[in-house]
Design a protein around this motif. Structure first.
Motif, PDB file in Angstrom:
ATOM      1  N   LEU A 108      35.627  51.686  44.540  1.00  0.00           N
ATOM      2  CA  LEU A 108      36.627  50.787  45.067  1.00  0.00           C
ATOM      3  C   LEU A 108      36.572  49.361  44.755  1.00  0.00           C
ATOM      4  N   GLY A 109      37.711  48.733  44.138  1.00  0.00           N
ATOM      5  CA  GLY A 109      37.866  47.542  43.305  1.00  0.00           C
ATOM      6  C   GLY A 109      37.166  47.373  42.040  1.00  0.00           C
ATOM      7  N   ARG A 110      36.956  48.741  41.431  1.00  0.00           N
ATOM      8  CA  ARG A 110      36.587  48.648  40.107  1.00  0.00           C
ATOM      9  C   ARG A 110      37.716  49.146  39.291  1.00  0.00           C
ATOM     10  N   VAL A 111      37.371  48.747  38.001  1.00  0.00           N
ATOM     11  CA  VAL A 111      38.367  49.467  36.920  1.00  0.00           C
ATOM     12  C   VAL A 111      37.539  49.926  35.544  1.00  0.00           C
ATOM     13  N   LEU A 112      37.987  51.292  35.495  1.00  0.00           N
ATOM     14  CA  LEU A 112      36.980  52.159  34.638  1.00  0.00           C
ATOM     15  C   LEU A 112      38.076  52.454  33.399  1.00  0.00           C
ATOM     16  N   ASP A 113      37.224  52.839  32.320  1.00  0.00           N
ATOM     17  CA  ASP A 113      37.800  53.357  31.168  1.00  0.00           C
ATOM     18  C   ASP A 113      38.028  55.063  31.404  1.00  0.00           C
ATOM     19  N   GLY A 114      38.342  55.626  30.361  1.00  0.00           N
ATOM     20  CA  GLY A 114      38.813  57.069  30.396  1.00  0.00           C
ATOM     21  C   GLY A 114      37.517  57.930  30.640  1.00  0.00           C
ATOM     22  N   THR A 115      36.151  57.290  30.362  1.00  0.00           N
ATOM     23  CA  THR A 115      35.145  58.083  30.437  1.00  0.00           C
ATOM     24  C   THR A 115      34.364  57.719  31.977  1.00  0.00           C
ATOM     25  N   GLY A 116      34.949  56.947  32.692  1.00  0.00           N
ATOM     26  CA  GLY A 116      34.398  56.630  33.935  1.00  0.00           C
ATOM     27  C   GLY A 116      33.392  55.517  33.767  1.00  0.00           C
ATOM     28  N   ARG A 117      33.478  54.870  32.516  1.00  0.00           N
ATOM     29  CA  ARG A 117      32.416  53.632  32.755  1.00  0.00           C
ATOM     30  C   ARG A 117      33.268  52.265  32.920  1.00  0.00           C
ATOM     31  N   PRO A 118      32.568  51.315  33.512  1.00  0.00           N
ATOM     32  CA  PRO A 118      33.255  50.289  34.051  1.00  0.00           C
ATOM     33  C   PRO A 118      33.928  49.243  32.953  1.00  0.00           C
ATOM     34  N   LEU A 119      35.128  48.565  33.235  1.00  0.00           N
ATOM     35  CA  LEU A 119      35.804  47.688  32.315  1.00  0.00           C
ATOM     36  C   LEU A 119      35.659  46.299  32.627  1.00  0.00           C
ATOM     37  N   ASP A 120      35.194  46.050  33.948  1.00  0.00           N
ATOM     38  CA  ASP A 120      35.535  44.975  34.917  1.00  0.00           C
ATOM     39  C   ASP A 120      34.296  44.025  34.586  1.00  0.00           C
ATOM     40  N   ALA A 192      48.147  53.465  52.917  1.00  0.00           N
ATOM     41  CA  ALA A 192      47.321  54.590  52.436  1.00  0.00           C
ATOM     42  C   ALA A 192      45.877  54.022  52.592  1.00  0.00           C
ATOM     43  N   ASP A 193      44.994  54.786  52.800  1.00  0.00           N
ATOM     44  CA  ASP A 193      43.379  54.294  52.721  1.00  0.00           C
ATOM     45  C   ASP A 193      42.966  53.892  51.485  1.00  0.00           C
ATOM     46  N   VAL A 194      43.283  54.699  50.483  1.00  0.00           N
ATOM     47  CA  VAL A 194      42.758  54.265  48.990  1.00  0.00           C
ATOM     48  C   VAL A 194      44.006  54.439  47.992  1.00  0.00           C
ATOM     49  N   THR A 195      44.146  53.774  47.060  1.00  0.00           N
ATOM     50  CA  THR A 195      44.914  53.857  45.951  1.00  0.00           C
ATOM     51  C   THR A 195      44.432  54.051  44.608  1.00  0.00           C
ATOM     52  N   VAL A 196      44.712  54.975  43.913  1.00  0.00           N
ATOM     53  CA  VAL A 196      43.919  55.263  42.480  1.00  0.00           C
ATOM     54  C   VAL A 196      45.151  55.082  41.539  1.00  0.00           C
ATOM     55  N   VAL A 197      44.946  54.038  40.449  1.00  0.00           N
ATOM     56  CA  VAL A 197      45.882  54.128  39.421  1.00  0.00           C
ATOM     57  C   VAL A 197      45.200  54.235  38.201  1.00  0.00           C
ATOM     58  N   PHE A 210      48.649  44.106  34.884  1.00  0.00           N
ATOM     59  CA  PHE A 210      48.794  44.773  35.937  1.00  0.00           C
ATOM     60  C   PHE A 210      47.715  44.494  37.198  1.00  0.00           C
ATOM     61  N   VAL A 211      46.388  44.489  36.583  1.00  0.00           N
ATOM     62  CA  VAL A 211      45.280  44.171  37.375  1.00  0.00           C
ATOM     63  C   VAL A 211      45.286  42.727  38.249  1.00  0.00           C
ATOM     64  N   GLN A 212      45.518  41.763  37.356  1.00  0.00           N
ATOM     65  CA  GLN A 212      45.596  40.377  37.811  1.00  0.00           C
ATOM     66  C   GLN A 212      46.518  39.793  38.700  1.00  0.00           C
ATOM     67  N   GLU A 217      43.838  40.444  43.830  1.00  0.00           N
ATOM     68  CA  GLU A 217      42.788  40.610  44.378  1.00  0.00           C
ATOM     69  C   GLU A 217      42.896  41.632  45.638  1.00  0.00           C
ATOM     70  N   GLU A 218      43.807  41.289  46.473  1.00  0.00           N
ATOM     71  CA  GLU A 218      44.169  42.002  47.650  1.00  0.00           C
ATOM     72  C   GLU A 218      44.330  43.777  47.387  1.00  0.00           C
ATOM     73  N   GLY A 219      45.130  43.738  46.538  1.00  0.00           N
ATOM     74  CA  GLY A 219      45.542  45.276  46.178  1.00  0.00           C
ATOM     75  C   GLY A 219      44.422  45.932  45.644  1.00  0.00           C
ATOM     76  N   LEU A 220      43.536  45.190  44.742  1.00  0.00           N
ATOM     77  CA  LEU A 220      42.489  45.952  44.081  1.00  0.00           C
ATOM     78  C   LEU A 220      41.227  46.320  45.003  1.00  0.00           C
ATOM     79  N   SER A 221      41.382  45.701  46.295  1.00  0.00           N
ATOM     80  CA  SER A 221      40.058  45.723  47.123  1.00  0.00           C
ATOM     81  C   SER A 221      39.973  47.153  47.721  1.00  0.00           C
ATOM     82  N   ASN A 222      41.109  47.734  47.749  1.00  0.00           N
ATOM     83  CA  ASN A 222      41.080  49.338  48.163  1.00  0.00           C
ATOM     84  C   ASN A 222      41.593  50.062  47.338  1.00  0.00           C
ATOM     85  N   ALA A 223      41.496  49.774  45.846  1.00  0.00           N
ATOM     86  CA  ALA A 223      41.875  50.591  45.009  1.00  0.00           C
ATOM     87  C   ALA A 223      40.904  50.967  43.753  1.00  0.00           C
ATOM     88  N   VAL A 224      41.241  52.029  42.990  1.00  0.00           N
ATOM     89  CA  VAL A 224      40.447  52.291  41.775  1.00  0.00           C
ATOM     90  C   VAL A 224      41.675  52.229  40.622  1.00  0.00           C
TER      91      VAL A 224
END
Length: 446
Positions: A108-120, A192-197, A210-212, A217-224
């Motif tokens: 939650l609150g993270r931005v990942l690439d297509g392999t699941g590695r963090p981009l943020d 919703a409890d969790v949002t996945v984008v 889109f992220v910024q 920041e509020e929308g990203l807090s409970n999102a992936v």
């Protein structure tokens, strides 16, 4: 019907597929012989379709690739990342593990690439759970029924195109008509409890915007957020949508209400088309190989209600329409497998109305299930009067219609301003489901 726990779900699926599952260790390494376009060709390598392989580079490193086909003694692979450094005769070694998706609350609150590695840049992921990239099939008879309306914070959708928890909707739009802004709006305001984008195949600049700006920041807090820009390999773009879906499945099976947004389903189809054509599959419908149209429902059917609890995945998939034409092959296939579609009109967007929803062309197939009788009657009346105005719009604007000639047109003209106000909404404003219904009633009792 009795529900199954997650472990039993997989065993139950396998028991229906075959009487006995034997998986011998037959992986054999081979040599890289040729690279044609995006495809690596290896001789002597033996690995299953979908298996991961490591290809050695000139400087002793490795490039990860996935098996996408084979013919006789040749195995066809596609690189997941950059292919620079590969040389003829390089060793191709099948990996000993299957590709799994990292899952857990730490996402939650993270931005990942297509392999699941963090981009943020927020450090490594601290997760202990993993899920299959392709998901675990669910018996459709075990799924919970869709019977509860979902509040998406958008008045026009809440009131006139009501969406149920677990429903799968398409958002059809050309470029520049506000689909990304509408997605961001729903991300911030949906109950919703969790949002996945999943941002699949978009321009890199748009990912950061889109992220910024749109999500914030509020929308990203409970999102992936899973971001795979257009410059990434087709395999990564394909996996990006599957990764986002796997993450959503995890939270759903934890009993949470999940909102899944994939932007876009068209880029997902394009990625699979590139892979299929590269391994020699012949094109069929307007350049799309047949396997593309099998891949779309395989992805979409993973969303929906759970069979092990009260969790659900309500999914919105954007579909890009070239030249604002809504009858291209991907759009047709998407309409057939989704539970409704929302059309965004360029004409309406250019008139300054947001969101630019074309009410006449849009439909929610489960609205009759989740909306009450009074709301359904009001929606039918709204559509009828709105359509009457649209049919005679040119005559009205040119001043050729004389008041009193038709009582239905007179009613449409008198209510047009109220209808337009109901369909319009500022981007930073949320309208709850209850407010949407109250305001819909007020339109007819002004």
């Amino acid at each position: 019907m009795q529900n199954l726990d997650l472990g039993a779900r997989w065993k139950n699926y396998l028991s229906h597929c075959c009487e006995e599952l034997v998986v011998p260790d037959m992986a054999v390494e081979g040599k890289l012989t040729r690279i044609v376009g995006l495809t690596l060709e290896a001789m002597g390598c033996r690995a299953a379709i979908g298996a991961r392989c490591l290809v050695e580079t000139k400087k002793g490193g490795t490039v990860e690739a996935e098996v996408v086909g084979f013919s006789d003694n040749k195995t066809y692979l596609m690189s997941i990342g950059d292919m620079r450094g590969l040389v003829p005769g390089a060793r191709v070694v099948p990996a000993q593990r299957e590709y799994e998706v990292p899952v857990g609350d730490a996402l939650l609150g993270r931005v990942l690439d297509g392999t699941g590695r963090p981009l943020d840049g927020k450090g490594a992921l601290e997760v202990d759970d993993y899920q299959p990239l392709n998901g675990i099939p669910i018996n459709p008879l075990n799924r919970k029924m869709i019977d509860t309306a979902l509040d998406v914070g958008v008045r026009a959708i809440n009131g006139l195109l009501t969406v149920g928890r677990g429903q799968r909707m398409g958002l059809f739009a050309g470029s520049g008509v506000g689909k990304s802004v509408l997605l961001g709006m729903m991300t911030r305001h949906t109950k919703a409890d969790v949002t996945v984008v999943g941002l699949i195949g978009e321009r890199g600049r748009e990912v950061n915007e889109f992220v910024q700006n749109i999500l914030g920041e509020e929308g990203l807090s409970n999102a992936v957020v899973v971001a795979v820009p257009a410059d990434q390999s087709p395999l990564q773009r394909l996996h990006g949508a599957m990764l986002a879906t796997s993450i959503a499945e995890y939270f759903r099976d934890e009993g949470k209400q999940v909102l899944l947004l994939i932007d876009s389903l068209t880029r997902f189809a394009h990625a699979h088309r590139e892979i299929a054509l590269a391994v020699g599959e012949p094109p069929a419908t307007k350049g799309y190989p047949p396997s593309v149209f099998a891949k779309l429902p395989a992805l979409v059917e993973r969303a929906g209600n759970s069979d092990v609890g009260e969790g659900s995945i309500t999914a919105f998939y954007t579909v890009l329409t070239e030249n604002d034409e809504h009858n291209d092959p991907v759009a047709d296939a998407a309409r057939a497998v989704l539970d409704g579609h929302i059309i965004l009109s360029r004409e309406i967007a250019e008139s300054g109305r947001f969101p630019a929803i074309d009410l006449e062309a849009s439909v929610s197939r489960l609205m009759s299930v989740v909306a009450g009788p009074q709301q359904q009657q009001q929606v039918r009346q709204f559509r009828k009067i709105y359509s009457k105005y649209r049919e005679n719009q040119d005559l009205i604007k040119m001043g050729m219609y004389k008041a009193g000639a038709d009582s239905e047109i007179d009613q449409a003209i008198s209510m047009h301003k109220l209808f337009t106000e109901y369909l319009s909404q500022p981007m930073d404003q949320a309208v709850t489901y209850e407010q949407s219904l109250n305001e819909l009633s007020k339109v007819f009792h002004h």
